[in-house]
Motif scaffolding. Sequence first.
Motif, PDB file in Angstrom:
ATOM      1  N   TRP A  97       0.840  -1.206   0.000  1.00 60.98           N
ATOM      2  CA  TRP A  97       0.000   0.000   0.000  1.00 60.98           C
ATOM      3  C   TRP A  97       0.874   1.256   0.000  1.00 60.98           C
ATOM      4  O   TRP A  97       0.544   2.242  -0.639  1.00 60.98           O
TER       5      TRP A  97
ATOM      6  N   ASP B  38      -2.022   6.632  -6.331  1.00 63.11           N
ATOM      7  CA  ASP B  38      -3.463   6.695  -6.089  1.00 63.11           C
ATOM      8  C   ASP B  38      -3.892   8.086  -5.655  1.00 63.11           C
ATOM      9  O   ASP B  38      -4.962   8.574  -6.052  1.00 63.11           O
TER      10      ASP B  38
ATOM     11  N   GLU C 246     -14.551   4.740  -0.046  1.00 62.74           N
ATOM     12  CA  GLU C 246     -14.649   3.662  -1.030  1.00 62.74           C
ATOM     13  C   GLU C 246     -15.047   4.202  -2.400  1.00 62.74           C
ATOM     14  O   GLU C 246     -14.487   3.795  -3.436  1.00 62.74           O
TER      15      GLU C 246
ATOM     16  N   ALA D 148     -12.172   5.943  -4.136  1.00 65.26           N
ATOM     17  CA  ALA D 148     -11.209   4.975  -4.668  1.00 65.26           C
ATOM     18  C   ALA D 148     -11.697   4.372  -5.978  1.00 65.26           C
ATOM     19  O   ALA D 148     -10.913   4.154  -6.915  1.00 65.26           O
ATOM     20  N   VAL D 149     -12.997   4.118  -6.081  1.00 62.38           N
ATOM     21  CA  VAL D 149     -13.547   3.566  -7.326  1.00 62.38           C
ATOM     22  C   VAL D 149     -13.481   4.601  -8.437  1.00 62.38           C
ATOM     23  O   VAL D 149     -13.112   4.301  -9.586  1.00 62.38           O
TER      24      VAL D 149
ATOM     25  N   ASN E 160     -10.070   4.934  -9.781  1.00 62.30           N
ATOM     26  CA  ASN E 160      -9.491   3.687 -10.298  1.00 62.30           C
ATOM     27  C   ASN E 160      -8.204   3.346  -9.531  1.00 62.30           C
ATOM     28  O   ASN E 160      -7.127   3.166 -10.107  1.00 62.30           O
ATOM     29  N   ALA E 161      -8.336   3.289  -8.211  1.00 62.17           N
ATOM     30  CA  ALA E 161      -7.178   3.068  -7.349  1.00 62.17           C
ATOM     31  C   ALA E 161      -6.612   1.671  -7.577  1.00 62.17           C
ATOM     32  O   ALA E 161      -7.273   0.772  -8.126  1.00 62.17           O
ATOM     33  N   SER E 162      -5.392   1.477  -7.115  1.00 61.75           N
ATOM     34  CA  SER E 162      -4.716   0.194  -7.264  1.00 61.75           C
ATOM     35  C   SER E 162      -5.358  -0.857  -6.369  1.00 61.75           C
ATOM     36  O   SER E 162      -6.168  -0.552  -5.482  1.00 61.75           O
ATOM     37  N   LEU E 163      -4.972  -2.127  -6.615  1.00 59.42           N
ATOM     38  CA  LEU E 163      -5.544  -3.231  -5.853  1.00 59.42           C
ATOM     39  C   LEU E 163      -5.196  -3.123  -4.381  1.00 59.42           C
ATOM     40  O   LEU E 163      -6.053  -3.365  -3.510  1.00 59.42           O
TER      41      LEU E 163
ATOM     42  N   THR F  59      -4.541  -0.449  -2.583  1.00 60.27           N
ATOM     43  CA  THR F  59      -5.315   0.628  -1.954  1.00 60.27           C
ATOM     44  C   THR F  59      -6.777   0.231  -1.798  1.00 60.27           C
ATOM     45  O   THR F  59      -7.408   0.503  -0.763  1.00 60.27           O
ATOM     46  N   THR F  60      -7.343  -0.421  -2.797  1.00 57.74           N
ATOM     47  CA  THR F  60      -8.735  -0.870  -2.707  1.00 57.74           C
ATOM     48  C   THR F  60      -8.925  -1.862  -1.576  1.00 57.74           C
ATOM     49  O   THR F  60      -9.877  -1.760  -0.776  1.00 57.74           O
TER      50      THR F  60
ATOM     51  N   ASN G 109     -11.120  -1.177   1.796  1.00 57.31           N
ATOM     52  CA  ASN G 109     -12.200  -2.089   2.161  1.00 57.31           C
ATOM     53  C   ASN G 109     -11.997  -2.681   3.543  1.00 57.31           C
ATOM     54  O   ASN G 109     -12.937  -2.810   4.338  1.00 57.31           O
TER      55      ASN G 109
END
Length: 803
Positions: free
Chosen positions: A177, A184, A342, A345-346, A349-352, A354-355, A359
């Motif tokens: 992260w 991000d 959340e 982040a969507v 189009n944040a990185s995996l 960060t997502t 979450n």
Amino acid sequence: MRFIVDRILLRLVAPLLLWLFAAVAAAQAPAAPGGDIDASLDRIRLQIDASQRALARAEPPGDAELRQLRSAAQAAQQQASDIADLLAPQLASVDARVAELGAPAAGAKEDADVAAQRALIAKSRGTLDGQVKLARLLTVESQQLAAQLSTLRRAQFQAQLGTRTNSILAGPFWSDWRDDLPNDLARVRKVASPLVDAARAAPMAVWLALPVVAAALVWALAWGRSALVRWLTGHTPPGRLRRSLYATLVVAQWTLAFGLVGAAVFAAFDWNGTLAEAQATDLGVFIALFWVAGFMYGLATALICARRPSWRLLPLPDAVATSLRHFPALITFVSVATWSAERIAVMANASLSTTVAINCIVALTVGLTVGLGLMHGERVWRHELAKEGARGRPVWLAVLGGLNWLVLATAVVCLLAGYVAFGSFAVRQVVWAGIVLGAAYLLAALIDDLLMAWLATEPAAADEAAEHKARLPVTSKPAAQIAVLASGALRLAVLLVALMLLVAPFGESPAELLRRSGQWQQGIAIGEFKLLPGAVLQALLVLVVGLGVVRVLRHWLATRYLPTTSLDAGMSASTTSLFGYAGVVIAIALAMSAMGVGLERIAWVASALSVGIGFGLQAVVQNFVSGLILLAERPVKVGDWVSLGGVEGDIRRINVRATEIQMGDRSTVIVPNSEFITKIVRNVTLADPLGLVQIKLPVPLGSDAETVREQLLQAYDANHDVLETPGPAVLLDGVDHGQLMFNATGYVNSPRSVARVRSALLFDVLKRLHDAQIKLSSPPTMLISAAEPAPPTAANAPTPPAT
């Protein structure tokens, strides 16, 4: 929170509106002409082939694409089914024409016109038959495709829940992260820059006036709620209705307050109208969050109701509600903040990494907030239960609390173990279930309270104000029964909708559940008989209307028509009963006919029932037939004075199975109808309703017989209840034990008056005989005296005591 808004906007509102618009369009669309059938079937075939090619790709489609493909397959299924239903009557008509022409005679030459007509009909039938078969085949294929797509969506959902990432307690989680966070943040600044520019473009006065407008909106809604509460206090009786209406007002107030403030914020951003469509869409999703947050806060505040304990719907102790007074604001703030993170982040189009991190943090924050609220409330509740005289906690609240703890504990363990998707889903489902169940509880309570207060209001309490008592409606038992049935049906509908919303996150949207429920329209086959829901509803409607018509006609017959005829009360009651029985039979027959059950099918049911009648229902049928005989032959009728097996009284009602007889002490005896047919019955008022008043008097042998006779006749003549025809008579029955036995008789209009008239005559006769100095004889008696004891003698003298 993002999960909740997605469910409301994407899974509930949009599918339902699309389904409604499609249904209305399909209902209003004209039937396609014959030339367009082939083109429509070709389009359906191409659509199915395109969906199958999409499933056969190397890269599997995502959830959004699967949802679109499933909607297209369901639309194709409905269109193919409509085409098959449209062509089926035309094919049946062509088959009827073929059957009318018949087969050509063997060895005979057919007329040219008939042969041409036969060929034309055969060609038309072949075309229609092929189209019907193809439409039904496409219906089956599209149905199978929709089922396959639903299965794939559920499989992807389960696979997503089972995905494991680095644990939040492990170092790689934070290192990944840390590496992706700068990029991000740059994406977030890029996404937010158009909104920042729009905010700067608006005048400063707009942003300065925005808090004032928000405060004014909140104050106006609060004042409106207070005014409505005062009106409710003065116009509704104390009870659950007042509490449920107050809770509804609280929910409406805060939903409107948050939503209108969100609309004001959107208007401030788009003050100059320069906001692009993409940014307006993204901002509109945030504005929708205001409405959801207002509903959450209002619902929690209304159910806890810490400031008005007497208006609280939930069975919470005051101490527990007071301890949870800050929970609605806390859970709403946490949900809004975490969902916003959340959603940003969507959008960026944040990185995996960060997502996953967002979450995980969001789920832990929301889960800990809910857990701390539950822990604090349960600790206070246990302290209240320890007090003397405290009421126990409702079972359903205890069960819900236990389930929440189980789900939250499982979610926290999964989040710490790396199963972020499953843990986040479990936490969101707790919040979603709380919103759905709370709204369903409030709506069910409001429905029940409104119906019971409108149709079946109970009598007011003794200490209630007189003005409330004057306004309470007076209802009958049928109205109360209608209220209970309507309340149960509507609350069941609320429960079904709540269940649909609860299962929506598992891949079954409400629109899909509605489409699946539409398959019940095809009916259930029971042997050769097909039970269709529409036919059942039609039969119920025919039965209800028929019974209502019978009841109205029976009431009109009993109160308007029969009183104008020469029939007595007993015959009128018998006629009304027979009309009611016949009407019920006709209504049931019409209802069964509306359901598609013919008389030939009823014969099988009657044959099966005859076996049961022969064994267990023989007495019931015997009494029923006896009741019909009583109503037809009328050996006894309503109002007759009968005596049967030691039971004597007036017949009040002749029912289907038994007859009600009212005794002299005002009690009622229920006698089976067969007793009147198989046993000896004494009907005092059957042939002649006159009553015989008879008095027997013994007078001394030396009395003047003519004087006694004259006094008795004068007494009978002086009584106005004694009839002149047949007139009274006095007979001398004979001489018995030195007494003259006089027997005086007279008649009155009814046997029911005999006792009263006999008493009056006895008083008058005794007075007349006393004035004429005629004494009545005493009944003969026999006096038996005991013998006196003999004087003492030497033989029976008592022996003196020894000294």
